[in-house]
Design a protein around this motif. Sequence first.
Motif, short mmCIF file in Angstrom:
data_model
loop_
_atom_site.label_atom_id
_atom_site.label_comp_id
_atom_site.label_asym_id
_atom_site.label_seq_id
_atom_site.Cartn_x
_atom_site.Cartn_y
_atom_site.Cartn_z
N PRO A 251 0.80 -1.23 0.00
CA PRO A 251 0.00 0.00 0.00
C PRO A 251 0.84 1.29 0.00
CG PRO A 251 -0.55 -1.43 1.88
CD PRO A 251 0.49 -2.15 1.10
N ASP A 252 2.06 1.22 0.56
CA ASP A 252 2.88 2.44 0.59
C ASP A 252 3.47 2.78 -0.77
OD1 ASP A 252 2.47 2.28 3.22
OD2 ASP A 252 4.49 1.57 3.75
N LYS A 253 3.42 1.82 -1.67
CA LYS A 253 4.14 2.02 -2.93
C LYS A 253 3.21 2.25 -4.13
CE LYS A 253 8.38 1.56 -1.51
NZ LYS A 253 9.14 0.36 -1.39
N ILE A 254 1.95 2.52 -3.85
CA ILE A 254 1.00 2.62 -4.98
C ILE A 254 1.44 3.69 -6.01
CG2 ILE A 254 -1.39 3.18 -5.63
CD1 ILE A 254 -2.26 1.70 -3.07
N PRO A 255 1.82 4.89 -5.58
CA PRO A 255 2.22 5.89 -6.61
C PRO A 255 3.40 5.41 -7.46
CG PRO A 255 1.90 6.94 -4.47
CD PRO A 255 1.85 5.46 -4.23
N SER A 256 4.40 4.79 -6.81
CA SER A 256 5.55 4.32 -7.60
C SER A 256 5.15 3.19 -8.54
CB SER A 256 6.66 3.80 -6.67
OG SER A 256 7.10 4.82 -5.85
N LEU A 257 4.26 2.32 -8.06
CA LEU A 257 3.79 1.24 -8.94
C LEU A 257 3.06 1.82 -10.15
CD1 LEU A 257 2.50 -1.21 -6.18
CD2 LEU A 257 4.25 -1.77 -7.90
N ARG A 258 2.27 2.86 -9.91
CA ARG A 258 1.55 3.49 -11.03
C ARG A 258 2.55 4.12 -12.01
NH1 ARG A 258 -2.98 7.22 -8.48
NH2 ARG A 258 -3.22 7.80 -10.69
N ALA A 259 3.60 4.75 -11.48
CA ALA A 259 4.60 5.37 -12.37
C ALA A 259 5.31 4.30 -13.20
CB ALA A 259 5.60 6.17 -11.54
N ALA A 260 5.69 3.20 -12.55
CA ALA A 260 6.37 2.12 -13.29
C ALA A 260 5.44 1.58 -14.38
CB ALA A 260 6.78 1.00 -12.34
N ALA A 261 4.15 1.44 -14.04
CA ALA A 261 3.19 0.93 -15.02
C ALA A 261 3.09 1.90 -16.20
CB ALA A 261 1.82 0.74 -14.36
N LEU A 262 3.02 3.19 -15.90
CA LEU A 262 2.89 4.18 -16.99
C LEU A 262 4.10 4.15 -17.92
CD1 LEU A 262 1.37 7.20 -15.01
CD2 LEU A 262 0.28 5.96 -16.89
N LEU A 263 5.26 3.81 -17.36
CA LEU A 263 6.49 3.88 -18.15
C LEU A 263 6.90 2.53 -18.76
CD1 LEU A 263 8.46 6.16 -15.68
CD2 LEU A 263 7.92 6.75 -18.05
N HIS A 264 6.20 1.45 -18.41
CA HIS A 264 6.79 0.14 -18.69
C HIS A 264 6.98 -0.16 -20.18
CE1 HIS A 264 2.69 -1.25 -19.46
NE2 HIS A 264 3.18 -2.40 -19.87
N ASP A 265 6.16 0.43 -21.04
CA ASP A 265 6.23 0.08 -22.46
C ASP A 265 6.73 1.22 -23.35
OD1 ASP A 265 5.58 -2.57 -22.53
OD2 ASP A 265 3.47 -2.28 -23.06
#
Length: 426
Positions: A251-265
């Motif tokens: 739960p503490d990492k949701i913003p970073s997970l979203r950023a990684a998802a936005l950048l992954h491709d």
Amino acid sequence: MKTERLGLFGGTFAPPHRGHVHALDAFLRTVKPDRTLVMPTGIPPHKSKDGGDTPAARLAMCRAAFGTFPGVEISDYEIKKDGPSYTVETLRHLEAPDREILLLCGSDMFLTLSRWFQSEEIFHRAVIVGLAREADREDEMHAAKADYEKRFGARVILIDEEPVEISSTDVRRAIRDGEDLAPYLPEAVIDVIRAEHLYEPEEATMEKRILDEAALAELSEKVRPYLTPKRYAHTKSVEKEAAALGAIYLPDKIPSLRAAALLHDITKKEDAEKQLQICAEFGIIVEQTDRLSPAVFHAKTGAAVAARDFAPFTDDEILSGIRWHTTGHSGMTRFECLVYLADYIEETRTFDDCTALRREFYDRIGAGEDPEIVLTDVMIRSFDYTIAQLIEAGQPVAAESVAARNEFLIKRHDGQPVSLPAKGLS
Ligand code: ATP
């Protein structure tokens, strides 16, 4: 009978430093070519942004660093050429009936030569001249020489000189840190760097952003030009999925997970040739298996381009999430697993394997099963599906995926042997 011995010293030269000058000097003294070309590579113009350099500046720095050596010319051939600079193509271009080409390589290049694009032809077209960049590489270099001679009939000369341990990466860091540059660079190169403000960080690009909703919305828009419309829709769905998985596991990492998802491709739309060009630009090693399945390139190149173009929105964890989202690897972090899985099961995926896995995941979580076991199981299953598909298609399976699958299996079975179904034993 060859009449001209032509030296060739290629590199990024961003910037050319005392290690390069030492290498060229040792080459001229020991190999004594008739004439030598120093040839900066053509790298894509986008590298010139954000405190970098320009092709013209790299040429000017090469003139400043090497221009005073007799018999040395600075060539703009690769810089002017369209597309990636493959050494083999430059060698073809330099071919002449009465010419022998001597290709100077530092140890990093020398030791990886057999993995270069069309390396066999490189060995046929040029005499390779190797020189150590760091201490204690002699044994490795002699072994590589023997190997190249045996496997490719290569002609190899090793120059035995005390190394000068400098890299352009060190120099760019020293410039950013405001260090004295004299130990690294010839005075004339420092003059060009100062006059043109090369490699200085742009404050705004270096400052990290707090990943609040506004920053993530901005990032969403910034990635759009890197993606096709269809892939943008997929990316937004991975972002949503990463947030949902984050709510369960990190739960503490949701913003970073979203950023990684936005950048992954962000590099996925590039073709194999462009992927190779980006790899060359960032010094990413390309394995033979990568060449057979270029689809896996984009995770490597995506992380590198994200670090360069989206620095304020990234950190090491986000970059590793991007790096490993396609193949996984041994010792995956929880963060990496979630980016990987979000990409696999996001809801716009229509492959049967993906939808089945998504259903299984949410059904089991919904039924109150231990989320740790559920995650381990779906990770195993995702690798099973992917590996099976690759085998079916006759494609190589990344060793990292096999290692990751095995690790999850060991975890799932607590190190105990997995009991096989009866048909597996026949
Ligand atoms: P970077 O740190 O950005 O990777 P680099 O210092 O390796 O840059 P390149 O321009 O990539 O520099 O190198 C061009 C050529 O010069 C390569 O063959 C490389 O092996 C060689 N070279 C670079 N530094 C040295 C050094 N200190 N001694 C000998 N050869 C070197």
